[in-house]
Design an enzyme around this catalytic site. Structure first.
Site, PDB file in Angstrom:
ATOM      1  N   ASP A 292       6.659  -0.015   8.641  1.00  0.00           N
ATOM      2  CA  ASP A 292       5.635   0.062   9.671  1.00  0.00           C
ATOM      3  C   ASP A 292       5.609   1.484  10.212  1.00  0.00           C
ATOM      4  O   ASP A 292       6.445   2.322   9.865  1.00  0.00           O
ATOM      5  CB  ASP A 292       5.917  -0.960  10.776  1.00  0.00           C
ATOM      6  CG  ASP A 292       4.653  -1.405  11.496  1.00  0.00           C
ATOM      7  OD1 ASP A 292       3.671  -0.632  11.513  1.00  0.00           O
ATOM      8  OD2 ASP A 292       4.638  -2.513  12.061  1.00  0.00           O
ATOM      9  N   PHE A 293       4.683   1.773  11.079  1.00  0.00           N
ATOM     10  CA  PHE A 293       4.453   3.112  11.625  1.00  0.00           C
ATOM     11  C   PHE A 293       5.734   3.680  12.235  1.00  0.00           C
ATOM     12  O   PHE A 293       6.254   3.138  13.207  1.00  0.00           O
ATOM     13  CB  PHE A 293       3.353   3.019  12.684  1.00  0.00           C
ATOM     14  CG  PHE A 293       2.689   4.302  13.057  1.00  0.00           C
ATOM     15  CD1 PHE A 293       1.428   4.602  12.573  1.00  0.00           C
ATOM     16  CD2 PHE A 293       3.306   5.212  13.897  1.00  0.00           C
ATOM     17  CE1 PHE A 293       0.789   5.783  12.935  1.00  0.00           C
ATOM     18  CE2 PHE A 293       2.690   6.387  14.257  1.00  0.00           C
ATOM     19  CZ  PHE A 293       1.421   6.688  13.771  1.00  0.00           C
TER      20      PHE A 293
END
Length: 787
Positions: A292-293
């Site tokens: 994820d980010f």
């Protein structure tokens, strides 16, 4: 010579743009040979570059060559980009990779296409309330058509995290609290994005790669706070949370996103048991894993080590692509030289990214998704909008519908009333739309609609006015701001979703609303949450209507006019007062680009609401987590009792929800017969058919979701009081009856035992069928032999 060959190849590839299907399917051996040959030409830096997924920033057409990422692309240090919108811009950037980098390896282009692209469907929690897998698959199919037409080849969807805590804002992005239903929805979404034929997925130029997220357990964060710690037994993981991820893998999902939270004390992004042993070893996942980010760099804050340490940990655990952190491109070369990462591990990760590009057909045609003629033809079409309108109407849940002057009904009462319920409204007179959510275009699509045309969708007031022109006079007043606290409202209306806070006093706004209400026959109160009050990083500790909205609703009810609470929300709310005092409550979630029209369809009776809740609505926050498939205790409270000392209960409120899982009313009524089992016993290889007859006993045609629940009465470990194991959505004309049957096999009775063996143990089971998790008929079944 190589340059001439590359130009010739590009001309050929360009000629292929617009072909609906890729070339004839190639064998896995063809793919292996191609990638083997390519990787032999790659430097270590270029292999690491394939693992790098930076965010683009705002690249304007004609300026891609001067953007921050351009030089990295030309050096082969980027494997993909995300959230770049527009086929012209994507084509320009893809040309940089194909024509300017040494090996011409095409890029992946990803985006958060969560519940539609420019044609927006209901938020995923709303979609789940349709219980209609064909409709859900169709929503993903249309999203894939539109996204692919604009250059996108990869979506970060579906989000399949099970959550029982509505304080967590991202329940809006999931499918509720049940793993069985969540698994069915996960598969429908993957099929919609990638194609329903496992042997032929991703071959068309209107199919895109899905990414199931967030692996794993992200929805079980402590205190309902986003990104927070998760801690649970593996038995609970497998029995209650893991199935939707596994179902997506079974459906052929091409990628998996690691979650932010820790599991067994190790962040998911660096958890080898999770990403390698379970995902690949047990489930046989063959795609690639993306973080994820900033998931890698966030492990520094978790206290796991510096960027080099956590980057090596992630790669060794099974992560293949680094979103934004740039830990791989920044540190892996050093880790390889120091022996902290093996070349074989890097090669495996690089191969997985290249395989994804191969399966998407990008090596045959890097511009497969770059047909500049497709957007006008395939995006935001009438056909797509009509589908979105229909699906939105199917997602709305009618929570209450009583006569305007009647005494309040209990939430689940089926007692007959003599006066007509408020809904559906007659197409006559004056209807006043009152409330802060009544005339806001930008909030209609709901959270996580990053590609939406925010100001091109009608507000509720505008939509009803258009639909009812010449029939019903539609008037409007804002009535109140969203929230009394201006700073809170600003936090709740980010990303261009402002409600344009009114600087008049609360009393001035209320007086205007009451004046408009005085001239109306019916009041449609458009209240609830703004779209950004749910979603990522939008946790709440108070789940009631905000203060000024509650004051407005009280005042509207005091007018004596019929009031319909048209509830906008991305999560279950606490609505005790509203349930007691408001005659009609229609939960419309956030219904997408066509929501205004779909709400009108239901309010005025052109569509009979059929949505059923996929998350329990609590009576207050103190009951959370509250979910239907809970376990019993050794001191359960007897059915129908509020309180008994030394039993599992509260002093101040009963244990029951306000609205249970599976609940939803209709403009008609349905009656269930007793359950008939084909046999009362189930042997080793057989099956049992459970049959009920459902009759539409009302005056309106309508759809009903028939739900099957099973309880294992005696197990080697404690078992839930009921578990969803089947559902069937049927349509019945007024007075019509239909027989609905469910086939029960040993597989439906299986669970993970103490040693995590997947077993079906002999003994007695309750078979329950009904219209929600509490209103059921029951029959007894005996399983006679185990395993």
């Amino acid at each position: 010579m190589k340059a001439i060959f590359k130009k010739a190849s590009l001309l050929l590839m360009g000629a292929l743009i617009g072909i609906a299907s890729a070339q004839a399917q190639k064998s896995p051996q063809d793919m292996d040979r191609f990638i083997d040959a390519l990787m032999k030409k790659m430097t270590v830096e270029e292999k690491i570059g394939q693992l790098n997924l930076p965010v683009t920033g705002d690249i304007t057409t004609g300026q891609a060559k001067s953007s921050d990422v351009a030089q990295k692309i030309e050096k082969g240090l980027v494997g993909g980009l995300f959230n770049l919108k527009g086929v012209d811009r994507i084509l320009e950037v893809q040309k940089l990779a194909v024509e300017k980098s040494r090996l011409g390896i095409p890029l992946l282009f990803g985006m958060d296409v969560i519940h539609g692209y420019e044609t927006i469907f209901p938020i995923p929690l709303g979609l789940s309330c349709t219980w209609d897998m064909a409709a859900i698959e169709k929503s993903a199919r249309i999203a894939a058509i539109e996204a692919s037409a604009d250059g996108i080849s990869w979506t970060f969807s579906p989000m399949v995290d099970i959550s029982r805590d509505p304080r967590w804002g991202r329940v809006s992005e999931g499918s509720g609290e049940d793993p069985f239903l969540g698994g069915a929805i996960a598969q429908a979404m993957v099929y919609g994005y990638q194609g329903a034929n496992l042997q032929d997925q991703l071959h068309r130029n209107d199919e895109i790669m899905a990414c199931v997220k967030h692996f794993a357990l992200y929805g079980a964060g402590e205190a309902g706070r986003d990104y927070n710690t998760v801690d649970m037994s593996r038995n609970r993981m497998f029995n209650e949370f893991m199935y939707p991820y596994e179902a997506a893998v079974e459906a052929g999902v091409g990628s998996v996103m690691a979650s932010f939270n820790e599991i067994d004390g190790i962040p998911a992004t660096g958890n080898k048991w999770l990403l390698s042993d379970l995902l690949r070893g047990q489930w046989g996942f063959e795609g690639f894993v993306v973080t994820d980010f900033t998931g890698i760099s966030e492990m520094i804050e978790h206290g796991i080590g510096d960027l080099q340490t956590v980057s090596a940990l992630a790669l060794n655990a099974g992560v293949d692509m680094d979103m934004v952190s740039e830990g791989f491109v920044g540190t892996l070369m050093k880790s390889i030289k120091e022996g902290k990462v093996r070349m074989g591990t890097l090669n495996t990760a690089c191969r997985r990214i290249l395989e994804a590009k191969y399966k998407l057909g990008l090596f045959d045609n890097p511009y497969k998704y770059c047909d500049v003629n497709r957007p006008k033809r395939d995006i935001f079409t009438k056909e797509h909008r009509d589908a979105a309108r229909k699906i939105a109407g199917e997602s709305f849940v009618l929570l209450k519908n009583a006569p305007a002057t009647a005494q309040p009904l209990a939430a689940h009462s089926s007692s007959p009333v003599t006066a007509s319920p408020v809904l559906p409204l007659k197409k006559q007179g004056t209807v006043a739309v009152i409330g802060p959510l009544g005339n806001t275009r930008s909030n209609m699509p709901g959270t996580w609609s990053v590609a939406a045309r925010l100001n091109d969708y009608p507000s509720l007031y505008e939509g009803l006015k258009e639909m009812m022109a010449g029939k019903v006079n539609i008037t409007y007043a804002k009535g109140s701001n969203l929230i009394g606290d201006a700073a809170y409202e600003e936090r709740a209306t980010m990303f261009g979703r402002s409600l344009n806070r009114d600087n008049r006093t609360d009393q001035e706004l209320l007086d205007e609303a009451l004046k408009v209400a005085a001239g109306a026959d019916v009041i449609v109160a458009a209240l609830g949450e703004s779209s950004e009050m749910s979603g990522e990083s939008s946790s709440r500790t108070e789940l009631g209507l905000p203060d000024v909205q509650h004051t407005l609703l009280e005042a509207l009810l005091k007018t004596g006019k019929p009031v319909v609470l048209t509830l906008f929300t991305g999560r279950p709310l606490t609505l005790n007062w509203e349930q007691e005092h408001v005659p009609a409550i229609l939960n419309v979630w956030f219904g997408g680009s066509e929501a205004a029209y779909a709400i009108g369809d239901v309010l005025f009776g052109d569509v009979n609401p059929s949505g059923k809740l996929t998350m329990t609505f609590p009576k207050n926050v103190g009951q959370i987590p509250l979910f239907y498939n809970h376990k019993n205790t050794g001191r359960p409270l007897a059915a129908g009792k509020w309180f008994e000392k030394f039993r599992s209960n509260y002093l101040d409120v009963d244990n029951e929800p306000l609205y249970p899982f599976g609940y939803g009313l209709s403009y008609t009524t349905f009656q269930y017969s007793d359950i008939a089992l084909s046999t009362p016993t189930l042997g080793k290889d057989g099956s049992v058919t459970a049959v009920v007859t459902v009759t539409n006993t009302g005056k309106h045609d309508g759809a009903e979701v028939v739900q099957l629940y099973i309880r294992d009465l005696v197990g080697s470990i404690t078992r839930p009081v009921r578990e969803l194991k089947g559902f069937n959505k049927i349509f019945l004309r007024a007075g019509e009856s239909k027989t609905v049957s469910f086939t029960i096999t040993r597989d439906l009775l299986r669970f993970y035992d103490y040693n995590l063996n997947y077993v079906a143990e002999p003994g007695d089971f309750d078979i329950m069928i009904g219209g929600n998790s509490q209103a059921v008929k029951t029959a007894k079944l005996t399983l006679t032999i185990d395993n």
